[in-house]
Design an enzyme around this catalytic site. Structure first.
Site, PDB file in Angstrom:
ATOM      1  N   HIS A  18       0.831  -1.225   0.000  1.00 50.39           N
ATOM      2  CA  HIS A  18       0.000   0.000   0.000  1.00 50.39           C
ATOM      3  C   HIS A  18       0.861   1.269   0.000  1.00 50.39           C
ATOM      4  O   HIS A  18       0.501   2.271   0.607  1.00 50.39           O
ATOM      5  CB  HIS A  18      -0.937   0.031   1.216  1.00 50.39           C
TER       6      HIS A  18
ATOM      7  N   ASN B   7     -10.367  -2.774   2.357  1.00 51.38           N
ATOM      8  CA  ASN B   7     -10.046  -2.809   0.927  1.00 51.38           C
ATOM      9  C   ASN B   7     -11.298  -2.581   0.095  1.00 51.38           C
ATOM     10  O   ASN B   7     -12.407  -2.549   0.636  1.00 51.38           O
ATOM     11  CB  ASN B   7      -9.467  -4.186   0.558  1.00 51.38           C
TER      12      ASN B   7
ATOM     13  N   HIS C 105      -3.941   1.044  11.957  1.00 48.48           N
ATOM     14  CA  HIS C 105      -3.695  -0.209  12.682  1.00 48.48           C
ATOM     15  C   HIS C 105      -5.049  -0.809  13.066  1.00 48.48           C
ATOM     16  O   HIS C 105      -5.836  -0.144  13.762  1.00 48.48           O
ATOM     17  CB  HIS C 105      -2.868   0.123  13.929  1.00 48.48           C
TER      18      HIS C 105
HETATM   19 FE1  HDE Z   1      -2.521  -4.820   5.590  1.00 50.25          FE
HETATM   20  N1  HDE Z   1      -0.742  -4.017   6.054  1.00 50.25           N
HETATM   21  N2  HDE Z   1      -1.840  -6.620   6.158  1.00 50.25           N
HETATM   22  N3  HDE Z   1      -4.217  -5.701   4.931  1.00 50.25           N
HETATM   23  N4  HDE Z   1      -3.184  -3.087   4.924  1.00 50.25           N
HETATM   24  C1  HDE Z   1      -0.390  -2.746   5.862  1.00 50.25           C
HETATM   25  O1  HDE Z   1       0.751  -1.393   7.392  1.00 50.25           O
HETATM   26  C2  HDE Z   1      -0.748  -6.835   6.896  1.00 50.25           C
HETATM   27  C3  HDE Z   1      -4.540  -7.009   5.020  1.00 50.25           C
HETATM   28  C4  HDE Z   1      -4.421  -2.792   4.461  1.00 50.25           C
HETATM   29  O2  HDE Z   1      -3.267   3.432   3.862  1.00 50.25           O
HETATM   30  C5  HDE Z   1       0.949  -2.417   6.444  1.00 50.25           C
HETATM   31  O3  HDE Z   1       1.036   0.843   7.567  1.00 50.25           O
HETATM   32  C6  HDE Z   1      -0.662  -8.216   7.257  1.00 50.25           C
HETATM   33  C7  HDE Z   1      -5.929  -7.226   4.746  1.00 50.25           C
HETATM   34  C8  HDE Z   1      -4.491  -1.420   4.044  1.00 50.25           C
HETATM   35  O4  HDE Z   1      -1.648   3.296   5.338  1.00 50.25           O
HETATM   36  C9  HDE Z   1       1.372  -3.718   7.099  1.00 50.25           C
HETATM   37  C10 HDE Z   1      -1.736  -8.820   6.685  1.00 50.25           C
HETATM   38  C11 HDE Z   1      -6.427  -5.987   4.480  1.00 50.25           C
HETATM   39  C12 HDE Z   1      -3.235  -0.898   4.291  1.00 50.25           C
HETATM   40  C13 HDE Z   1       0.216  -4.618   6.786  1.00 50.25           C
HETATM   41  C14 HDE Z   1      -2.483  -7.814   6.000  1.00 50.25           C
HETATM   42  C15 HDE Z   1      -5.354  -5.050   4.598  1.00 50.25           C
HETATM   43  C16 HDE Z   1      -2.448  -1.963   4.846  1.00 50.25           C
HETATM   44  C17 HDE Z   1       1.909  -1.832   5.464  1.00 50.25           C
HETATM   45  C18 HDE Z   1      -2.102 -10.287   6.700  1.00 50.25           C
HETATM   46  C19 HDE Z   1      -7.858  -5.627   4.092  1.00 50.25           C
HETATM   47  C20 HDE Z   1      -2.760   0.504   3.981  1.00 50.25           C
HETATM   48  C21 HDE Z   1       1.933  -0.348   5.742  1.00 50.25           C
HETATM   49  C22 HDE Z   1      -2.414 -10.776   7.944  1.00 50.25           C
HETATM   50  C23 HDE Z   1      -8.759  -5.726   5.179  1.00 50.25           C
HETATM   51  C24 HDE Z   1      -3.048   1.441   5.105  1.00 50.25           C
HETATM   52  C25 HDE Z   1       1.207  -0.183   6.980  1.00 50.25           C
HETATM   53  C26 HDE Z   1      -2.611   2.834   4.741  1.00 50.25           C
HETATM   54  C27 HDE Z   1      -1.125  -1.813   5.246  1.00 50.25           C
HETATM   55  C28 HDE Z   1       0.183  -5.869   7.224  1.00 50.25           C
HETATM   56  C29 HDE Z   1      -3.634  -8.102   5.260  1.00 50.25           C
HETATM   57  C30 HDE Z   1      -5.554  -3.657   4.371  1.00 50.25           C
HETATM   58  C31 HDE Z   1       2.691  -4.295   6.631  1.00 50.25           C
HETATM   59  C32 HDE Z   1       0.428  -8.857   8.088  1.00 50.25           C
HETATM   60  C33 HDE Z   1      -6.697  -8.540   4.803  1.00 50.25           C
HETATM   61  C34 HDE Z   1      -5.691  -0.695   3.459  1.00 50.25           C
HETATM   62  O5  HDE Z   1       1.516  -3.579   8.486  1.00 50.25           O
END
Ligand code: HDE
Length: 713
Positions: free
Chosen positions: A74, A147, A338
């Site tokens: 993202h 999402n 978060h």
């Molecule tokens: Fe994320 N995800 N994600 N994700 N995610 C991040 O956090 C993560 C997942 C989503 O505009 C990170 O700040 C793991 C699902 C959005 O700043 C990180 C898993 C969904 C955004 C991270 C998921 C999301 C992130 C990277 C699997 C939909 C952007 C940068 C367990 C519900 C937020 C950050 C923004 C961002 C981890 C799966 C949505 C790496 C470990 C499912 C919208 O922490």
């Protein structure tokens, strides 16, 4: 209200004293006035630079450290401030103040993003879009980090690094950027059947939205709501755009990526600047424990969706975005979401993906923002005052002055946060007291085992054009896979989802059609995926229209649509004016495009201002096309290959095209023949033709054109 009239949260705090202003001289970061910011200090004007030049040192030092690591996923995004307005409180389900106080308004900051590309990549990648919302509630920050698709690729967070590695550019050469169409992703997907459902969404037009303003938003994971009596229900969060859900076509997406890689960011920014504030309806799907038990799938499995036909969505609020950020870096780049930022009355479910996410996000904040004090940045600060004994750390801003910095304590201090909140009658966060027992195992529940039923339901719930685009997307993506064994292996998944889909794609890719497409299909699949259950034959009843984009289109309005008007000297000024006024009355924008900037002279001598030249814009950046009437102008346009390309692409991308009066047939026999029976190619001869044009623009795309073309091949 104009956007500048509105202040987002902490916007005053953002404007600190270091912000420069034309009336003030430059200073260093220490406030020292600077006399010369253009020349380094030298020993003689042609001599070596001096080490003591602290003014240069500070300037270059700060510049050298301007970048922070981009988000692992993202990275590319756009943000905006807004307001969440509750119209139907739900105290029966939750004690969260922002969902229960009648007519409550809560400030929000929203960040949309693509997932795979790096920060400078194109907006138009075929990709999932992030839809993350920070609610500045009276009870603290609530982040809904969702999402634009309601399901996810994997079930367990431990697979996330592998999924993301496979999607990102390949490690040997960092190619391709912002694209899933390469070996490693399809290798992973072909070996992880649980990705099947999400891959169908990714191959659908949901992955190439027309605008951030025209996407649905989903919380994806299952959460819980808890009411004042401590009773909990499961919940899924939904956002529905009032402009309808719309997409572009894939050929167009690729061209936009070259012509304007900021297409979505700019679209959001411009709409808000113009006062066209995008609005979403916010809704909840409430699932009781009894309902949960009756589903054939597990609501803790993030690869599953609960179609709204199964559990209706209760729309209870609106989300409106009405103010652009003051500074991209300070707000959009530093905002730290978060899923563990919760308020009383909302809790997690045991979804293993969500549980893993809870663990992950603050790691990211630490490595990106460099300090556990990221919550003190203005964009991340809750409105509520913070009381606790977290102390010190890099870049600390707070100045705690009490005697106690520990709990329990008897000397003056903040007291136990939980007890004092209770004593003041404020709600405090309490986890849902759900019983939880079990052996310590690394094993998935059997209720997570069916990976294909919903993938199939999704495909069968699409309209004809939706199905065609999925077939085309698979053909493109797998066509970019150079390892034949990977293409072949993916057919093993497709064949289980839909044998006809597999046959079409396999044929185009020149790979083997998996054997026994009808009766033996299921056997083949069972052999490939021994551990997964064999599905019964497709049940035609098992279709959910809400899964298709068309179900969510708004066909009534052309509000905020952009229409290109092509003209040269000698155009029909009266007609142009009439079309322009009508378009604007309906809420759309019409832009005059010609070979040169300046005033363009019409056949009656009247002039109109040119908005863009053919070179600075392109048909893919507009929603519809109007070739202005006037014989001389039309003859000139006909000789201009670039202008003709506007018409070609608009036709190819199924857009509405209006040809002005006295302009067409001698120049465009091809279009008139092709357009035979095509209601979205219109000759403006009578007044009612303009109505037809407007209706066609409101339809967004004329999909029957594409289907008819396909049949002709
Ligand atoms: Fe994320 N995800 N994600 N994700 N995610 C991040 O956090 C993560 C997942 C989503 O505009 C990170 O700040 C793991 C699902 C959005 O700043 C990180 C898993 C969904 C955004 C991270 C998921 C999301 C992130 C990277 C699997 C939909 C952007 C940068 C367990 C519900 C937020 C950050 C923004 C961002 C981890 C799966 C949505 C790496 C470990 C499912 C919208 O922490």
């Amino acid at each position: 209200m104009k956007q500048n009239d509105k202040k987002g949260p902490d916007s005053k705090k953002v404007k600190t004293s270091s912000v420069t202003n034309n009336d003030q001289g430059l200073t260093t970061n220490q406030g020292l006035p600077i006399q010369d910011d253009f020349n380094t200090l030298r020993a003689g004007s042609r001599g070596p630079s001096l080490l003591e030049d602290f003014l240069f040192r500070e300037k270059i030092f700060h510049f050298d450290h301007e970048r922070i690591p981009e988000r692992v996923v993202h990275a590319r995004g756009a943000g905006a401030h807004g307001v969440f307005k509750l119209h139907t409180p739900i105290p029966e389900f939750t004690r969260a103040g922002f969902l229960t106080e009648p007519n409550k308004e809560t400030e929000v900051f929203v960040r949309f993003s693509t997932v795979v590309g790096s920060r400078g990549s194109t907006d138009l990648a075929r990709d999932v879009r992030g839809f993350a919302i920070k609610f500045y509630t009276d009870e603290g920050i609530f982040d809904l980090v969702g999402n634009n698709m309601p399901v996810f690729f994997i079930q367990d967070a431990i697979n996330f690094p592998d999924l993301v590695h496979s999607l990102k550019p390949e490690q040997r050469n960092e190619i391709p950027q912002a694209a899933s169409a390469h070996n490693t992703f399809w290798d992973f997907a072909s070996l992880m059947p649980e990705t099947a459902h999400m891959v169908m969404w990714l191959m659908s037009d949901r992955a190439i939205p027309r605008s951030y303003r025209m996407m649905q938003g989903f919380g994806v994971n299952t959460f819980k709501l808890i009411n004042n009596e401590g009773k909990s229900v499961f919940v899924k969060f939904h956002f529905r755009p009032q402009l309808g859900v719309h997409s572009v076509v894939w050929d167009e997406a690729q061209k936009i990526s070259g012509k304007n890689p900021d297409f979505h960011r700019e679209d959001l920014w411009d709409a808000i600047e113009a006062g066209n504030y995008p609005i979403w309806d916010f809704g909840v799907q409430i699932i009781t424990a009894e309902q949960e038990a009756a589903f054939e799938f597990d609501i803790l499995d993030a690869t599953k969706v609960i179609p709204e036909e199964m559990v209706p969505i209760r729309y209870i609020a609106t989300l409106e975005l009405n103010k652009n950020p003051d500074n991209f870096f300070a707000e959009t780049e530093q905002v730290a979401f978060h899923p563990g930022h919760l308020v009383p009355g909302i809790d997690f479910s045991d979804d293993p993906l969500l549980q893993g996410r809870l663990f992950s996000y603050i790691d990211t904040q630490l490595s990106r923002l460099g300090s556990p004090n990221f919550h003190e940045l203005p964009i991340n600060r809750p409105k509520k005052t913070i009381h606790n004994f977290r102390r010190d750390g890099m870049m600390r801003h707070e100045l705690p002055q009490e005697e106690a910095n520990y709990n329990p304590h008897s000397v003056p201090g903040s007291g136990c946060p939980y007890l004092s909140a209770m004593m003041q009658g404020e709600p405090a966060f309490e986890s849902d007291a759900a019983p939880s027992t079990g052996e310590k195992v690394r094993r998935r529940s059997e209720t997570f085992a069916d990976h294909f039923t919903q993938a199939r339901t999704f495909y069968h719930s699409q309209t004809d054009i939706g199905k065609k685009h999925i077939q085309d997307a698979f053909s493109f993506e797998l066509g970019k896979v150079t390892r034949e064994e990977v293409r072949q292996r993916y057919m093993g998944i497709l064949v289980v989802i839909d044998s006809n889909l597999a046959r079409i794609v396999a044929d185009r890719l020149g790979v083997l059609v998996p054997q026994g497409l009808s009766d033996e299909t299921l056997q083949t699949a069972a052999q490939i995926f021994e551990n997964y259950p064999v599905l019964p034959d497709y049940d035609a009843e098992n279709v959910y229209p809400s899964l298709s984009i068309e179900y969510h289109c708004d066909y009534d309005s052309i509000k905020t649509r952009k229409v290109a008007a092509l003209a040269e000297e000698g155009f029909d000024f009266e007609e142009f004016q009439q079309v322009k006024m009508r378009m604007e009355k309906e809420g759309a924008e019409l832009f005059l495009i010609s070979s040169k900037f300046g005033e363009l002279r019409g056949e009656d001598g009247q002039t109109a201002k040119v908005d863009y030249t053919f070179l600075t814009m392109d048909s893919v950046l507009f929603d519809a096309l109007y070739v202005v009437g006037g014989k001389e102008s039309r003859a000139r346009l006909y000789l201009n290959i670039t202008a003709q390309a506007y018409i070609d692409d608009s036709f190819k991308h199924n857009k509405a095209i209006a040809f002005g009066h006295r302009s067409t047939e001698e120049y465009d026999p091809m279009y008139m023949t092709l357009a035979d029976g095509d209601t979205a190619v219109i000759l403006l001869e009578e007044e009612s033709d303009l109505d037809t044009f407007i209706q066609s623009v409101a339809m967004h795309r004329n999909w029957s054109r594409e289907l008819r073309q396909d049949q002709m091949l």
